[in-house]
Enzyme design. Structure first.
Site, mmCIF file in Angstrom:
data_model
loop_
_atom_site.group_PDB
_atom_site.id
_atom_site.type_symbol
_atom_site.label_atom_id
_atom_site.label_comp_id
_atom_site.label_asym_id
_atom_site.label_seq_id
_atom_site.Cartn_x
_atom_site.Cartn_y
_atom_site.Cartn_z
ATOM 1 N N PHE A 6 -55.098 -19.294 17.590
ATOM 2 C CA PHE A 6 -55.249 -20.416 18.505
ATOM 3 C C PHE A 6 -54.047 -20.542 19.444
ATOM 4 O O PHE A 6 -52.897 -20.348 19.036
ATOM 5 C CB PHE A 6 -55.348 -21.734 17.728
ATOM 6 C CG PHE A 6 -56.642 -21.963 17.036
ATOM 7 C CD1 PHE A 6 -57.655 -22.702 17.650
ATOM 8 C CD2 PHE A 6 -56.867 -21.478 15.755
ATOM 9 C CE1 PHE A 6 -58.857 -22.937 17.001
ATOM 10 C CE2 PHE A 6 -58.065 -21.705 15.092
ATOM 11 C CZ PHE A 6 -59.070 -22.434 15.728
ATOM 12 N N ASP A 7 -54.331 -20.920 20.679
ATOM 13 C CA ASP A 7 -53.321 -21.493 21.554
ATOM 14 C C ASP A 7 -53.009 -22.890 21.004
ATOM 15 O O ASP A 7 -53.753 -23.408 20.158
ATOM 16 C CB ASP A 7 -53.901 -21.557 22.978
ATOM 17 C CG ASP A 7 -52.997 -22.261 23.953
ATOM 18 O OD1 ASP A 7 -51.789 -21.978 23.954
ATOM 19 O OD2 ASP A 7 -53.498 -23.108 24.714
ATOM 20 N N LEU A 8 -51.935 -23.509 21.484
ATOM 21 C CA LEU A 8 -51.585 -24.852 21.003
ATOM 22 C C LEU A 8 -51.910 -25.930 22.037
ATOM 23 O O LEU A 8 -52.862 -26.703 21.862
ATOM 24 C CB LEU A 8 -50.100 -24.889 20.624
ATOM 25 C CG LEU A 8 -49.541 -26.233 20.128
ATOM 26 C CD1 LEU A 8 -50.367 -26.810 18.986
ATOM 27 C CD2 LEU A 8 -48.081 -26.068 19.719
ATOM 28 N N ASP A 9 -51.168 -25.987 23.138
ATOM 29 C CA ASP A 9 -51.385 -27.035 24.140
ATOM 30 C C ASP A 9 -52.748 -26.868 24.812
ATOM 31 O O ASP A 9 -53.067 -25.801 25.329
ATOM 32 C CB ASP A 9 -50.305 -26.970 25.223
ATOM 33 C CG ASP A 9 -48.916 -27.253 24.681
ATOM 34 O OD1 ASP A 9 -48.816 -28.001 23.704
ATOM 35 O OD2 ASP A 9 -47.939 -26.717 25.239
#
Length: 223
Positions: A6-9
């Site tokens: 996953f990406d975060l932001d």
């Protein structure tokens, strides 16, 4: 066995408030003009130093100064002006129940990312959290994703062979990195990028919410 990175932001958390307030703080400290809101949204996703260069036309010296002011506020306050998107924890629980390995690859500095994930008590769901590290030149998403995949391979090598890799994110940088590293590119439209941006960058799937993500991964594994 599958692995989902996953990406975060804009993917796990809505970090817009803290990031934008900290950018404005940095620019005000430097007495620099503040871009309009539409332009400020473009700062979320790519490396911040690139955004200061591209959207504020700063010199390298100014970029370092602006980054320092940003970090001053963000480390103290901004990283907690943040919220986990609805359904995210349920989606992570569902993935772990399937036995999937789960990680994070974010252009946010790694220590900030780990602090945020721990703050929201999500660290139990991830084997790997990889973020930017400017000291070693680890800045762009394709390089950070490469490191996350290598870390995950090291962890799983003695147990399982990963048969399918997924990269989940809300911006074109996530989709482009996924394609570069032979991951299925899962775009999420509830973040900071548009559907058009994700499609143009080669997204294999576009999810309107985290529940869609689980459904699309389930469908993809049956193909």
């Amino acid at each position: 066995m599958i692995c989902v990175i996953f990406d975060l932001d804009g993917t796990l958390t809505d970090s817009r408030e803290g990031i934008l307030k900290s950018i404005k703080y940095a620019l005000e400290k430097m007495e620099q003009p503040i871009p309009d809101e539409k332009t400020l949204q473009l700062f979320i996703g790519p490396p911040l130093t690139d955004s200061f260069r591209d959207h504020c036309h700063m010199t390298e010296e100014q970029i370092e100064e602006a980054y320092g002011y940003f970090k001053e506020r963000y480390d103290a306050t901004g990283k907690y002006e943040n919220a986990v998107y609805p359904q995210i924890e349920a989606a992570l629980q569902a993935l772990r129940k399937t036995g999937a390995y789960v990680g994070i690859a974010t252009a946010k500095p790694e220590e900030q990312a780990k602090d945020i994930i721990k703050h929201f008590k999500l660290d139990q769901y991830f084997e790997v959290i990889r973020g930017a590290n400017r000291d070693i030149g680890l800045i762009h998403k394709e390089d950070i994703l490469r490191e996350a995949l290598q870390d995950m391979n090291t962890i799983t090598a003695q147990k399982y062979k990963i048969s399918r890799w997924y990269m989940v994110g809300d911006r074109k940088y996530d989709m482009e990195a996924a394609k570069l590293h032979n991951c299925v590119a899962m775009g999420v439209s509830y973040g900071y990028g548009s559907v058009e941006e994700l499609e143009a960058a080669g997204a294999d799937y576009i999810c309107e919410n985290p529940s869609d993500l689980i459904v699309n991964i389930a469908v993809d594994t049956l193909l």
